[in-house]
Design a protein around this motif. Structure first.
Motif, mmCIF file in Angstrom:
data_model
loop_
_atom_site.group_PDB
_atom_site.id
_atom_site.type_symbol
_atom_site.label_atom_id
_atom_site.label_comp_id
_atom_site.label_asym_id
_atom_site.label_seq_id
_atom_site.Cartn_x
_atom_site.Cartn_y
_atom_site.Cartn_z
ATOM 1 N N HIS A 111 4.671 24.391 -35.148
ATOM 2 C CA HIS A 111 4.133 23.762 -33.936
ATOM 3 C C HIS A 111 4.517 22.294 -33.906
ATOM 4 C CE1 HIS A 111 0.944 21.687 -36.223
ATOM 5 N NE2 HIS A 111 0.765 22.824 -36.882
ATOM 6 N N GLY A 112 4.396 21.715 -32.722
ATOM 7 C CA GLY A 112 4.744 20.314 -32.545
ATOM 8 C C GLY A 112 3.614 19.386 -32.953
ATOM 9 N N PHE A 113 3.750 18.129 -32.598
ATOM 10 C CA PHE A 113 2.757 17.121 -32.934
ATOM 11 C C PHE A 113 1.877 16.838 -31.726
ATOM 12 C CE2 PHE A 113 6.404 16.350 -35.693
ATOM 13 C CZ PHE A 113 5.789 16.427 -36.935
ATOM 14 N N THR A 114 0.741 16.219 -31.970
ATOM 15 C CA THR A 114 -0.191 15.906 -30.896
ATOM 16 C C THR A 114 0.033 14.481 -30.416
ATOM 17 O OG1 THR A 114 -1.801 17.399 -31.884
ATOM 18 C CG2 THR A 114 -2.603 15.874 -30.230
ATOM 19 N N MET A 115 0.311 14.363 -29.111
ATOM 20 C CA MET A 115 0.532 13.059 -28.497
ATOM 21 C C MET A 115 -0.629 12.758 -27.540
ATOM 22 S SD MET A 115 3.485 13.021 -29.966
ATOM 23 C CE MET A 115 4.490 11.671 -29.348
ATOM 24 N N ASP A 116 -0.686 11.535 -27.045
ATOM 25 C CA ASP A 116 -1.723 11.243 -26.056
ATOM 26 C C ASP A 116 -1.314 11.788 -24.692
ATOM 27 O OD1 ASP A 116 0.058 9.493 -24.831
ATOM 28 O OD2 ASP A 116 -1.038 7.666 -25.351
ATOM 29 N N GLY A 117 -2.138 11.564 -23.696
ATOM 30 C CA GLY A 117 -1.899 12.133 -22.378
ATOM 31 C C GLY A 117 -0.606 11.691 -21.732
ATOM 32 N N GLU A 118 -0.066 10.531 -22.149
ATOM 33 C CA GLU A 118 1.189 10.008 -21.599
ATOM 34 C C GLU A 118 2.386 10.362 -22.478
ATOM 35 O OE1 GLU A 118 -1.715 7.865 -21.506
ATOM 36 O OE2 GLU A 118 -1.825 8.851 -19.557
ATOM 37 N N ALA B 277 5.075 25.111 -29.322
ATOM 38 C CA ALA B 277 6.436 24.920 -29.841
ATOM 39 C C ALA B 277 6.934 23.497 -29.562
ATOM 40 C CB ALA B 277 7.391 25.931 -29.223
ATOM 41 N N GLU B 278 6.340 22.843 -28.559
ATOM 42 C CA GLU B 278 6.694 21.462 -28.229
ATOM 43 C C GLU B 278 5.576 20.537 -28.693
ATOM 44 O OE1 GLU B 278 9.583 20.805 -26.957
ATOM 45 O OE2 GLU B 278 10.155 22.891 -26.591
ATOM 46 N N ASP B 279 5.778 19.228 -28.548
ATOM 47 C CA ASP B 279 4.688 18.292 -28.817
ATOM 48 C C ASP B 279 3.596 18.495 -27.768
ATOM 49 O OD1 ASP B 279 5.954 17.251 -30.993
ATOM 50 O OD2 ASP B 279 6.818 15.543 -29.922
#
Length: 974
Positions: free
Chosen positions: A634-641, A677-679
């Motif tokens: 799995h990808g990484f966790t980013m903020d809303g932007e 599969a994406e961030d």
């Protein structure tokens, strides 16, 4: 005319079969979820699952161990929730899907924390006995295991929390040592001297998986090496480097036979310039102009072409020759595949102490260098603290990097010395991506040190072609990857990686449990010694290695301890976690419901170079194949932007805060709804969208539960006797069963959520429920239509609560227990329901697609009437429908379109053309609607407007259908 006046004052609401449920509209998840967790623990839900699934095929998701050194973050929550989705869904698909959580407990971050505590107290680590220090590390890790365990459980993750695996447990440490000794016995382990990435701040070697790249500003210098042999004597080969401090370690210059070079002469330059008029330089043609620009040369000319053959025979003087004793040796030129003319000069200054490419080209030319009379020994120019050693004459004591990670004085000392020797051509600074330790966040250096390695390319057991690399590549080809791109990523890393550096110069970990003969340098290979080591670890843990008399204890009477070196380095923690398959998956006594190889390893995409990588190499070395059948990333966790979360940006979203405000089911629904599969993005708006989606699902389930309060099993209607609308819904259930199962089997949770939310929001709430409310609330007890609808609702409930159970673990348990409150009941003890395939009827669905198309035109017309306040509800209408499309006309033949459109009456006419001014929809050609008001009186019970209201003498204010319903209720004593 329409008469909507109620002819009597009777309140019929108590005679309706209105929804009845204690399932609240407001979930109150933060307050209620802990109750479900307590219930599961008290009933031993996990144990019941294991007992129930004892004879089913095994599905083993092996847990990649998180590091036990802090509260969990959103990345942990994503990872553990995905694992729980896999484990729970495979259990409900018919497997024995056990989940044993684990923790990575050794290593530098924990050791670093204890050292910080020491420094704060003014305590010296070196004065503390190593066993005592290790016990403090163990206690620190144990504390965080307990904290993280509760945080993971709060996410709703079901597993063997009372019996997890820990890399620091005695049995684990013993097996890790056994795995290392297997590698040693098979001849794959060796001690060598190679440049490794070294953290001066942390005083240890680092693996690639422990490195991150950050922007960094380096000194850049162009240096000339005077040619001392052949026709080019008097000219200089010019190199470029961003690590001036490595110049004292230079032993060669690398060129490429694929690059075109020239001999250039400076014809004009400023007075006092380093590059002076008459100087002759050998440079790659492609880069000459750039080099002379950096050197502030005003004019230059190419005097000759220099061939690869010319270069191969050259010898240069070291640019520090004469600066101090120790630089009088010759510097040969070597052909290297790593040399390019993308940047620099087309030559690479080669310091085999401080670069892998440098080391490889030096070692691969060892025979040629010896024949040329060149000393092939590699110097140890920098020590573990970043100071120059005696192997850097004239610079001893200068420092490359200090304890805080800042640049020392080594660069400037070297640059000054080069300038004084007239060896400088140009100087500058460059910003580039430079390796940093991901723990200390400080820059690292390549440093030649004695380390323990595992061969990647030496034949194992003498079998030609059977190397660790070939084994690992073959295993990758046999593994299924989700997403598929992960296979190529891991394959490219294995194909290019150097030998595996196993050793770390620290205290907290499993030691490299080998003895080396002091004279021969051979590793002792004795199964009895190995057995004694492993047995002591089983009883005392790896601390046993550090206790007085350990060497004599292990070697026994067969060997003289004075003849052997007892290695004190510890293992890279990636070897620890890479060995988990050996002490978890194959430990049938402790975890009988696990299998080896694991069905799946699941981690973030960074673990292609981490746990997936080390586990593959360790298992390939000891078993010959991968420890897993499939790998999901799995990808990484980013903020809303889409920005990386960081405290400095103030955009960190903590899972604890989401759970506190919304509940864990909201977090789980976000995970399942995302394309892992994406961030993944997470912010306030995304959370609110998830909350809204959850609320709609909950309201649908609440309506289901409310109506099922009137369900009786004995009143069920057989499939063949059901109205078409009910058979249509069961057809859709059968279709969904196939789609949902396939999505779960492919671990496509986003697809599961999409299928179910669309079905529940569009096909149930906005269509089927809307149509069937009248029948469910108002029809007589005996009504086949009502009983068939209740039968369908029962099937819907069984399927939806099961299909959503792996995702909304708390809500589905609450929903299930609302209907089945008996002790020991749980939605999580169910399998996905077996939905009859003979419910499938594609032709019926095609017909109802056309019926729905006509319905859309009718409801579109009525929506305008409501908006213009010409009607209050659709039951006040009796629209006139004209159809010119033959297929649509045939589809609605025999269908009560008033029921489908929720009107009191309707007229349908098949005609050759549509009436002028009628309502139409462009996407449904061939249908027109002329709104009209229903004629008759309004039923006081069902609110339908029909001429028949008032014709029943006993119930003059209701329709005949409602009158019959009232009679049956009275007869039933209701």
């Amino acid at each position: 005319m329409t008469d909507t006046a109620v002819s009597a004052e009777t309140d019929y609401s108590s005679t309706l079969f209105l929804p009845e449920t204690n399932f609240p509209m407001r979930a109150g998840l933060p307050q209620r979820e802990p109750d479900w967790l307590k219930r599961w623990e008290e009933m031993d839900l996990y144990g019941l699952q294991r007992e129930q699934a004892r004879d089913r095929p095994l599905f083993t998701l092996h847990d990649g161990p998180p590091y036990a050194n802090g509260n969990i973050h959103i990345g942990h929550a994503l990872n553990k929730t995905l694992k729980d989705l896999v484990s729970r869904s495979m259990q409900m698909l018919g497997y024995n899907s056990a989940y044993v959580p684990g923790w990575d407990c050794h290593g530098l971050p924990i050791e670093w924390k204890i050292e910080e505590q020491y420094r704060a107290k003014g305590k010296d680590k070196n004065e503390v006995p190593v066993v005592e220090f290790r016990q403090e590390c163990r206690a620190f890790a144990s504390q965080w295991v307990d904290i993280q365990r509760e945080e993971f459980k709060r996410l709703g993750v079901l597993g063997e929390w009372d019996n997890p695996y820990l890399t620091m447990s005695f049995d684990a440490e013993a097996q890790i040592a056994r795995e290392l000794m297997k590698v040693a016995t098979s001849g794959q382990l060796y001690r060598g001297s190679k440049p490794v990435m070294w953290s001066v701040v942390e005083r240890t070697a680092l693996a690639e998986a422990e490195i991150e790249y950050q922007d960094y500003e380096s000194d850049a210098i162009w240096v000339k090496f005077p040619v001392t042999s052949g026709e080019l004597a008097g000219a200089s080969v010019v190199i470029w480097t961003t690590t001036p401090w490595t110049i004292p370690a230079n032993r060669a210059i690398s060129f490429s036979s694929k690059i075109e070079y020239g001999l250039y002469e400076v014809t004009a330059a400023p007075e006092g310039n380093w590059a002076a008029v008459g100087d002759k330089y050998i440079i790659a043609d492609q880069l000459a102009a750039e080099v002379f620009s950096k050197a502030k040369v005003e004019a230059f000319e190419k005097r000759a072409t220099v061939s690869a053959a010319d270069l191969a025979g050259l010898t240069c003087a070291h640019p520090l020759r004469g600066f101090a004793n120790g630089y009088a040796f010759d510097v040969p030129l070597l052909d290297g595949e790593h040399v390019t003319d993308d940047a620099g000069t087309g030559f690479v200054h080669t310091a085999p102490s401080h670069g892998l490419d440098d080391f490889d080209v030096w070692m691969s030319n060892g025979r040629q260098l010896t024949e040329r009379g060149i000393d092939t020994r590699i110097p140890f120019t920098v020590d573990d603290a970043g100071f120059y050693t005696k192997d850097a004459p004239g610079f001893e004591g200068a420092r490359v990097i200090d304890d805080s990670g800042k640049k020392g004085d080594a660069n400037q000392r070297v640059i000054t010395a080069l300038a004084e020797r007239g060896a400088m051509v140009a100087r500058g600074r460059i910003k580039h991506q430079y390796p940093h330790s991901w723990r200390s966040k400080k820059p690292v250096i390549y440093r030649n040190t004695p380390q323990w390695f595992v061969y990647m390319d030496r034949p194992i057991g003498g079998a030609a072609g059977d190397t660790l690399r070939t084994r690992a590549l073959r295993a990758i080809d046999a593994t299924k990857f989700y997403p598929a791109a992960g296979q190529n990523r891991l394959r490219s890393m294995i194909a290019e990686r150097p030998d595996w550096v196993l050793s770390r110069q620290r205290a907290w970990g499993v030691p490299i449990t080998v003895f080396v003969h002091k004279e021969s340098g051979e590793i002792l290979k004795d199964e009895q010694v190995n057995h004694r080591i492993a047995q002591s670890f089983e009883e005392e843990g790896a601390d046993a290695w550090y206790k007085p008399g350990a060497a004599e204890r292990y070697l026994g009477d067969g060997y003289n301890a004075a003849d052997y070196e007892m290695v004190t380095d510890i293992l890279d923690v990636w070897f620890d976690s890479g060995s988990t398959h050996a002490f978890v998956l194959r430990n049938k006594q402790k975890w009988p419901h696990l299998k080896f190889p694991a069905s799946m390893y699941l981690e973030g995409s960074d673990q292609h170079r981490g746990w997936f990588h080390s586990s593959l190499l360790e298992s390939a070395a000891t078993n010959g194949h991968a420890p897993y059948d499939s790998v999901l990333t799995h990808g990484f966790t980013m903020d809303g932007e889409g920005r990386k979360m960081s405290k400095s940006l103030g955009n960190v979203v903590a899972p604890q805060e989401i759970i506190k405000q919304y509940g864990a089911d909201i977090l789980r629904l976000w995970v399942a709804s995302s394309d892992y599969a994406e961030d993944l993005r997470l912010g306030k708006e995304i959370i609110q969208t998830t909350v809204d989606s959850y609320r709609k699902l909950r309201n649908t389930l609440r309506w289901l539960l409310g109506n099922l309060a009137h369900y009786r099993a004995e009143d069920e209607v057989a499939f063949a006797e059901m109205p078409e609308l009910e058979r249509l819904m069961l057809h859709r259930l059968a279709e969904l069963d196939q789609g949902v199962r396939a999505a779960y089997e492919e671990f496509d949770y986003r697809r599961v959520v999409t299928l179910l939310t669309n079905f529940m929001n569009i096909e149930l709430s906005a269509f089927y429920f809307d149509i069937r409310k009248d029948a469910l609330y108002c029809d007589p007890i005996s009504s086949v239509r009502r009983r068939a609808a209740l039968t369908v609702l029962n099937h819907l409930f069984d399927c939806l609560t099961a299909w959503l159970a792996p995702i909304l673990v708390f809500t589905m348990e609450e929903c299930w227990l609302e209907r089945h409150p008996e002790a020991g009941s749980s939605v999580h003890l169910r399998l996905f329901p077996d939905v009859p395939a003979d419910w499938l009827d594609p032709e019926l669905e095609e017909r109802w697609d056309r019926i729905k198309a006509v319905r859309r035109v009718i409801t579109g017309a009525l929506e305008i009437e409501r908006r213009e306040k010409r009607i209050g509800s659709s039951l006040e209408a009796a629209p006139r429908v004209t159809i010119t499309d033959e297929r649509l006309a045939a589809a609605i033949e025999g269908v009560d379109m008033a029921e489908v459109a929720i009107t009191s009456a309707i007229s349908v006419e098949k005609a050759g053309e549509l009436p002028m001014g009628a309502f139409t929809l462009a996407e449904v050609p061939g249908v027109a609607v002329v709104p009209a008001l229903a004629e008759g009186k309004r039923c006081a019970r069902s609110w339908k407007v029909l001429p028949e209201v008032g014709t029943d003498p006993d119930f003059p204010d209701v329709t005949l259908r409602d009158a019959q319903a009232l009679r049956e209720r009275a007869e039933a004593g209701l």
